[in-house]
Design an enzyme around this catalytic site. Sequence first.
Site, mmCIF file in Angstrom:
data_model
loop_
_atom_site.group_PDB
_atom_site.id
_atom_site.type_symbol
_atom_site.label_atom_id
_atom_site.label_comp_id
_atom_site.label_asym_id
_atom_site.label_seq_id
_atom_site.Cartn_x
_atom_site.Cartn_y
_atom_site.Cartn_z
ATOM 1 C CG HIS A 158 92.069 59.237 81.061
ATOM 2 N ND1 HIS A 158 91.189 60.358 81.298
ATOM 3 C CD2 HIS A 158 92.813 59.907 82.011
ATOM 4 C CE1 HIS A 158 91.350 61.223 81.667
ATOM 5 N NE2 HIS A 158 92.322 61.159 82.371
ATOM 6 C CB SER A 279 83.647 29.568 73.557
ATOM 7 O OG SER A 279 83.392 29.257 72.417
ATOM 8 C CE LYS A 285 86.023 33.903 73.665
ATOM 9 N NZ LYS A 285 84.874 34.814 73.396
ATOM 10 C CD GLU A 292 81.870 37.654 80.466
ATOM 11 O OE1 GLU A 292 81.272 38.111 79.404
ATOM 12 O OE2 GLU A 292 82.143 36.482 80.533
#
Length: 466
Positions: A158, A279, A285, A292
């Site tokens: 979970h 970024s 970042k 992704e």
Amino acid sequence: MTSSRIWGGRFAGGPSDIMERINASIGFDRRLAGQDIVASMAHCRMLAARGIIDSESADAILDGLEAIRQEIDTGRFEFKRSLEDIHMNVESRLRDLIGEAAGRLHTARSRNDQVATGFRLWVRDALDRLDAGLRALQSVLIERADSHAGDAVPGFTHLQAAQPVSLGHHLLAYVEMLGRDRSRVRDARARLNECPLGAAALAGTSFPIDREMTAAELAFDRPMANSLDAVSDRDFALDYLATAGIAAVHLSRLAEEMVIWASVQFGFVRLPDSFSTGSSIMPQKRNPDAAELVRAKAGRVIGDLNALLIVMKGLPLAYSKDMQEDKEPVFEAADTLDLCLAAMTGMMAEVGFDTDRMRAACGAGFLTATDLADWLVRARGMPFRDAHHVTGALVKLAEARGVGLTDLSPDDLASVSPEIGAEALAVLGLDASLASRTSFGGSAPDNVRAACAAARARFLATETAP
Ligand code: ARG
């Protein structure tokens, strides 16, 4: 225009521009050029061997096809939309090169068995490429798993920290998934490997062809048994797409874990610079774009399977032009998956594991609580359900105090249950917990080292699918 069309005999006018656009497949089926030529060569040799065409014509055809192959390989071939597809582009060029003899090649054959053959050959190569790509990723994962067999990482259910596991064990879970993908590749290849050539348009032919010969020359195991099935079957493409879809789902799961693990909050991995981006506005970042995109691109591959299933659904026998729509989904899936495999292989080879952080994370969230419950069963003969209850009460106490289980005093333990002595604390340690999972397929570091050796033997010993 009309009479120069290969099928133009009974037509008075040529197609409209829109008809030509909707009908033409040369924009994508040019990728079958190599396979089309190889299959035509096999067909030609067979026709000559059976005396169906004379040997001078056959030699001229073979030379012409070889010349066309070189034109295509060197980018000198002019693909024409007016010639519809790769088959007619090649045949038309053959006529330019060798004249009238070119017209003999299409004896005892149709574009229906021709495309079925060329496409099968293409998908067979795609399956072999897929197997090699899956194997390469397995190899990287096994090496990394071996070096991290003894490092603990929280295992999750979970997405809640559950029990500590070996990082190597976690990586080997993906090796198993990829192994099943490879076994699907092997199954798909075996089913694919029958030759449709010689089925002609749909009914077979009156010429004394030798289907065994063409099948053998193209390295198929045997000719397909039923001519109607041979020209109307696209199961091999569906098998490929289903296999590719499942493999893409596996890659997306691994990619998703890298995305989560690379977050500042987890900090379990540092993705290599070569697979991250910055970024444009937030200098701090490091974005896991490659992971992704692998996660997202599974959607395409699944969509490709869906698209072809829908094209094939409800089609009557035998060939229908609908089936020209079989190629683009397969090409897209193959290109996508090849790229995703390369990305994940590169990423997993270089990803940095922050094993200190992983270990520290195992200390939070009472990950060894199950070990205490197991100890109460083993050492005190308590039924597991009672042990679970007692341990739960202990977790509650520790949580209220804001400490870990190992920080509780012997009195604290005794206050929850007289059965728990100080010696119980030993099983709450991380390394003891990790080392105790010795059941078959379990996460103990020694198991994992043995599993790495077994995985090498099972998956890497040969180049081909296990
Ligand atoms: N380009 C066609 C395809 O990919 C080749 C077969 C055409 N056959 C036909 N009977 N028109 O399906």
